[in-house]
Design a protein around this motif. Structure first.
Motif, PDB file in Angstrom:
ATOM      1  N   ASN A   1       0.860  -1.195   0.000  1.00 43.75           N
ATOM      2  CA  ASN A   1       0.000   0.000   0.000  1.00 43.75           C
ATOM      3  C   ASN A   1       0.895   1.244   0.000  1.00 43.75           C
ATOM      4  O   ASN A   1       2.127   1.133   0.103  1.00 43.75           O
ATOM      5  CB  ASN A   1      -0.932  -0.003   1.227  1.00 43.75           C
ATOM      6  CG  ASN A   1      -0.164  -0.149   2.528  1.00 43.75           C
ATOM      7  OD1 ASN A   1       0.569   0.738   2.930  1.00 43.75           O
ATOM      8  ND2 ASN A   1      -0.306  -1.292   3.173  1.00 43.75           N
ATOM      9  N   GLY A   2       0.282   2.413  -0.093  1.00 38.87           N
ATOM     10  CA  GLY A   2       1.047   3.658  -0.160  1.00 38.87           C
ATOM     11  C   GLY A   2       1.774   3.992   1.132  1.00 38.87           C
ATOM     12  O   GLY A   2       2.879   4.539   1.113  1.00 38.87           O
ATOM     13  N   THR A   3       1.149   3.659   2.252  1.00 39.82           N
ATOM     14  CA  THR A   3       1.787   3.934   3.545  1.00 39.82           C
ATOM     15  C   THR A   3       3.058   3.097   3.687  1.00 39.82           C
ATOM     16  O   THR A   3       4.114   3.612   4.078  1.00 39.82           O
ATOM     17  CB  THR A   3       0.817   3.607   4.707  1.00 39.82           C
ATOM     18  OG1 THR A   3      -0.432   4.263   4.451  1.00 39.82           O
ATOM     19  CG2 THR A   3       1.370   4.051   6.036  1.00 39.82           C
TER      20      THR A   3
ATOM     21  N   GLU B   1       9.355  11.633  -2.558  1.00 44.39           N
ATOM     22  CA  GLU B   1       8.098  12.246  -2.990  1.00 44.39           C
ATOM     23  C   GLU B   1       6.920  11.375  -2.567  1.00 44.39           C
ATOM     24  O   GLU B   1       6.858  10.203  -2.938  1.00 44.39           O
ATOM     25  CB  GLU B   1       8.068  12.385  -4.514  1.00 44.39           C
ATOM     26  CG  GLU B   1       9.076  13.351  -5.083  1.00 44.39           C
ATOM     27  CD  GLU B   1       9.085  13.283  -6.614  1.00 44.39           C
ATOM     28  OE1 GLU B   1       8.085  13.696  -7.223  1.00 44.39           O
ATOM     29  OE2 GLU B   1      10.077  12.811  -7.179  1.00 44.39           O
ATOM     30  N   ASP B   2       5.993  11.963  -1.835  1.00 46.39           N
ATOM     31  CA  ASP B   2       4.730  11.283  -1.577  1.00 46.39           C
ATOM     32  C   ASP B   2       3.818  11.633  -2.759  1.00 46.39           C
ATOM     33  O   ASP B   2       3.177  12.688  -2.778  1.00 46.39           O
ATOM     34  CB  ASP B   2       4.121  11.738  -0.244  1.00 46.39           C
ATOM     35  CG  ASP B   2       2.805  11.025   0.062  1.00 46.39           C
ATOM     36  OD1 ASP B   2       2.192  10.493  -0.884  1.00 46.39           O
ATOM     37  OD2 ASP B   2       2.387  11.028   1.238  1.00 46.39           O
ATOM     38  N   ALA B   3       3.842  10.738  -3.747  1.00 49.67           N
ATOM     39  CA  ALA B   3       3.074  10.961  -4.977  1.00 49.67           C
ATOM     40  C   ALA B   3       1.785  10.131  -4.967  1.00 49.67           C
ATOM     41  O   ALA B   3       1.237   9.800  -6.016  1.00 49.67           O
ATOM     42  CB  ALA B   3       3.941  10.623  -6.184  1.00 49.67           C
ATOM     43  N   CYS B   4       1.318   9.806  -3.765  1.00 52.43           N
ATOM     44  CA  CYS B   4       0.141   8.930  -3.622  1.00 52.43           C
ATOM     45  C   CYS B   4      -1.113   9.497  -4.269  1.00 52.43           C
ATOM     46  O   CYS B   4      -2.035   8.761  -4.575  1.00 52.43           O
ATOM     47  CB  CYS B   4      -0.115   8.639  -2.145  1.00 52.43           C
ATOM     48  SG  CYS B   4       1.101   7.510  -1.445  1.00 52.43           S
ATOM     49  N   GLN B   5      -1.165  10.822  -4.453  1.00 49.38           N
ATOM     50  CA  GLN B   5      -2.355  11.426  -5.060  1.00 49.38           C
ATOM     51  C   GLN B   5      -2.082  11.902  -6.483  1.00 49.38           C
ATOM     52  O   GLN B   5      -2.893  12.637  -7.049  1.00 49.38           O
ATOM     53  CB  GLN B   5      -2.831  12.615  -4.202  1.00 49.38           C
ATOM     54  CG  GLN B   5      -3.156  12.219  -2.771  1.00 49.38           C
ATOM     55  CD  GLN B   5      -3.782  13.348  -1.955  1.00 49.38           C
ATOM     56  OE1 GLN B   5      -3.932  14.463  -2.427  1.00 49.38           O
ATOM     57  NE2 GLN B   5      -4.156  13.035  -0.721  1.00 49.38           N
ATOM     58  N   ALA B   6      -0.946  11.510  -7.051  1.00 47.63           N
ATOM     59  CA  ALA B   6      -0.539  12.187  -8.289  1.00 47.63           C
ATOM     60  C   ALA B   6       0.042  11.267  -9.354  1.00 47.63           C
ATOM     61  O   ALA B   6       1.003  11.633 -10.038  1.00 47.63           O
ATOM     62  CB  ALA B   6       0.466  13.294  -7.942  1.00 47.63           C
TER      63      ALA B   6
ATOM     64  N   PHE C   1      -2.322   2.763  -4.535  1.00 49.78           N
ATOM     65  CA  PHE C   1      -3.391   2.339  -5.441  1.00 49.78           C
ATOM     66  C   PHE C   1      -4.676   2.045  -4.669  1.00 49.78           C
ATOM     67  O   PHE C   1      -5.496   1.236  -5.080  1.00 49.78           O
ATOM     68  CB  PHE C   1      -2.945   1.109  -6.251  1.00 49.78           C
ATOM     69  CG  PHE C   1      -1.642   1.318  -6.983  1.00 49.78           C
ATOM     70  CD1 PHE C   1      -1.482   2.407  -7.826  1.00 49.78           C
ATOM     71  CD2 PHE C   1      -0.577   0.438  -6.815  1.00 49.78           C
ATOM     72  CE1 PHE C   1      -0.274   2.618  -8.498  1.00 49.78           C
ATOM     73  CE2 PHE C   1       0.635   0.641  -7.482  1.00 49.78           C
ATOM     74  CZ  PHE C   1       0.781   1.737  -8.328  1.00 49.78           C
ATOM     75  N   PHE C   2      -4.824   2.695  -3.522  1.00 46.31           N
ATOM     76  CA  PHE C   2      -6.067   2.632  -2.757  1.00 46.31           C
ATOM     77  C   PHE C   2      -7.212   2.931  -3.743  1.00 46.31           C
ATOM     78  O   PHE C   2      -7.044   3.739  -4.652  1.00 46.31           O
ATOM     79  CB  PHE C   2      -6.006   3.689  -1.633  1.00 46.31           C
ATOM     80  CG  PHE C   2      -7.172   3.649  -0.689  1.00 46.31           C
ATOM     81  CD1 PHE C   2      -7.227   2.701   0.315  1.00 46.31           C
ATOM     82  CD2 PHE C   2      -8.217   4.558  -0.815  1.00 46.31           C
ATOM     83  CE1 PHE C   2      -8.306   2.661   1.194  1.00 46.31           C
ATOM     84  CE2 PHE C   2      -9.295   4.525   0.055  1.00 46.31           C
ATOM     85  CZ  PHE C   2      -9.338   3.570   1.061  1.00 46.31           C
ATOM     86  N   PRO C   3      -8.375   2.259  -3.573  1.00 44.73           N
ATOM     87  CA  PRO C   3      -9.430   2.376  -4.594  1.00 44.73           C
ATOM     88  C   PRO C   3      -9.774   3.794  -5.055  1.00 44.73           C
ATOM     89  O   PRO C   3     -10.044   4.006  -6.231  1.00 44.73           O
ATOM     90  CB  PRO C   3     -10.631   1.708  -3.910  1.00 44.73           C
ATOM     91  CG  PRO C   3     -10.017   0.722  -2.971  1.00 44.73           C
ATOM     92  CD  PRO C   3      -8.733   1.327  -2.507  1.00 44.73           C
TER      93      PRO C   3
ATOM     94  N   ASP D   1      -5.918  -2.958  -1.587  1.00 41.82           N
ATOM     95  CA  ASP D   1      -4.764  -2.116  -1.289  1.00 41.82           C
ATOM     96  C   ASP D   1      -3.637  -2.419  -2.251  1.00 41.82           C
ATOM     97  O   ASP D   1      -3.507  -3.548  -2.743  1.00 41.82           O
ATOM     98  CB  ASP D   1      -4.279  -2.374   0.141  1.00 41.82           C
ATOM     99  CG  ASP D   1      -5.078  -1.595   1.172  1.00 41.82           C
ATOM    100  OD1 ASP D   1      -5.209  -0.368   0.989  1.00 41.82           O
ATOM    101  OD2 ASP D   1      -5.563  -2.198   2.145  1.00 41.82           O
ATOM    102  N   GLY D   2      -2.816  -1.418  -2.503  1.00 42.14           N
ATOM    103  CA  GLY D   2      -1.651  -1.607  -3.353  1.00 42.14           C
ATOM    104  C   GLY D   2      -0.781  -0.373  -3.310  1.00 42.14           C
ATOM    105  O   GLY D   2      -1.259   0.722  -2.985  1.00 42.14           O
ATOM    106  N   GLY D   3       0.501  -0.538  -3.615  1.00 40.22           N
ATOM    107  CA  GLY D   3       1.410   0.601  -3.639  1.00 40.22           C
ATOM    108  C   GLY D   3       2.600   0.316  -4.524  1.00 40.22           C
ATOM    109  O   GLY D   3       2.817  -0.829  -4.963  1.00 40.22           O
TER     110      GLY D   3
END
Ligand SMILES: *Cc1c(COP(=O)(O)O)cnc(C)c1O
Length: 370
Positions: free
Chosen positions: A58-60, A155-160, A181-183, A192-194
């Protein structure tokens, strides 16, 4: 009800392809660290134009593994923004390091790079910018500061996913980039995925080791690691979504352009700032409002979903009391927590829905009945 995002419409678009992929995984007998995950890593590398990509849980975890792989932990400080999803700072705390917050810019809501130098000291090991709502942070300034002070950039690119900075993909500019890759993310899966991307071979090797119990050879362990892999079902679905991400991001941008045009002239409403050197992919579309609560109520009454991102900046979170921050320390972040409102945004938002949303907000602003 018009929802904030409509995953149903998005997943319907790829249902036939997804069923085929699920069936392929089902029959493969390989569910963790198999061919799909490997292929997806290759495809992400090609899409983002980056030399190394490692799928994680996951992203975390992506953020935690990135920090751990760089040897950041107890006694170290990592500079980040107080205006983000909690996981950014949580990852820093999770590895034993201390998050050091810097206020945000009032236009982009991203870390204010002019204030970073003030908090750098001998304990500082890294800067962790967040590309909030899908809008890249000022990476040029961040890389310059990092270089001058010998700091890592994560870089926290979780939203981008797919956003760009000067033609480069967000997440590929610093030492490490982390994706979720949270839904509900713009590239989301059904669980969940990252993903971690990096330009350093040794970092990539270390993360591969860490994500799989510190082991490269079965039952032989070189490190205390984690159990954090991207599973085959998620990877197979994400491979399909990746082929649609440009179209989906561009649909979001078109919807945002229509909103911008219609809201631009409304009193007390500020539309998302567009930077000339970067591309915003509108993971969220947030208006900056004088009457945030009134508009939120009006939208809810009209059965239009809306959301506050984020109602409490991280320096004022209960769990961070021990860091001794106070109200007033980061005035812009605190102000934006009271004025931003996310309205529906997704690749399959219809013009009719947008018109209804625009009409509702306009009527609240003008004080008339919708
Ligand atoms: C979603 C998100 C994360 C965490 O990702 P998960 O996959 O939910 O663990 C981290 N940082 C930011 C900015 C996010 O939006």
């Amino acid at each position: 009800m018009i929802p904030l995002i409509n995953l149903d419409r998005q997943f319907q678009q790829i249902k036939a392809e997804a069923m085929e992929a699920f069936s392929r995984v089902y029959d493969s007998g390989q569910y963790i660290l198999g061919a799909e995950g490997k292929q997806f890593e290759e495809e992400v590398k090609a899409y983002l134009n980056t030399p190394y990509a490692i799928g994680v849980g996951n992203g975390t975890d992506a953020l935690v593994l990135a920090l751990d792989a760089l040897g950041i932990g107890e006694g170290d400080e990592v500079i980040t923004t107080p205006f983000t999803f909690f996981a950014t700072a949580e990852a820093i705390s999770r590895v034993g390091a201390t998050p050091v917050f810097v206020d945000i810019e009032s236009k982009t809501f991203n870390i204010d790079t002019t204030q970073i130098n003030d908090v750098i000291n001998e304990k500082t090991k890294a800067i962790m910018p967040v590309h909030l709502f899908g809008q890249p942070a000022d990476m040029k300034a961040i890389m310059t500061i990092a270089k001058a002070n010998n700091l890592y950039v994560i870089e926290d690119a979780c939203q981008a996913f797919g956003a760009t900075v000067n033609g480069k993909k967000a997440g590929t500019i610093g030492d490490i980039g982390c994706f979720s890759f949270f839904p509900t993310k713009n590239l989301g899966t059904m669980g969940d995925g990252g993903m971690i991307v990096t330009k350093h071979n040794h970092v990539s090797e270390k993360i591969r080791l860490l994500r799989h119990h510190g082991s490269t050879k079965k039952y032989y362990h070189e490190e205390i690691g984690y159990n954090s892999r991207l599973d085959e079902v998620q990877a197979a679905l994400l491979r399909i979504s990746l082929t649609h991400i440009d179209e989906w991001n561009s649909n979001r941008q078109s919807a945002a352009a229509f909103y911008n045009q219609e809201f631009m002239t409304l009193q007390g409403v500020t539309v998302p700032h567009i930077q000339s050197d970067s591309e915003h992919i509108y993971h969220l579309y947030c208006l900056d409002l004088e009457n945030r609560d009134g508009i939120s109520t009006g939208l809810s009454k009209a059965k239009i979903a809306n959301g506050v991102y984020y109602p409490r900046p991280l320096h004022l979170q209960e769990v961070y009391k021990g860091l001794s921050y106070n109200v007033g320390d980061f005035p812009i972040a605190e102000k934006k927590s009271k004025s931003l409102l996310a309205i529906p945004m997704h690749p399959y938002l219809s013009k009719d829905e947008q018109v209804e949303i625009i009409r509702t907000i306009s009527s609240v602003v003008s004080g008339s009945k919708p």
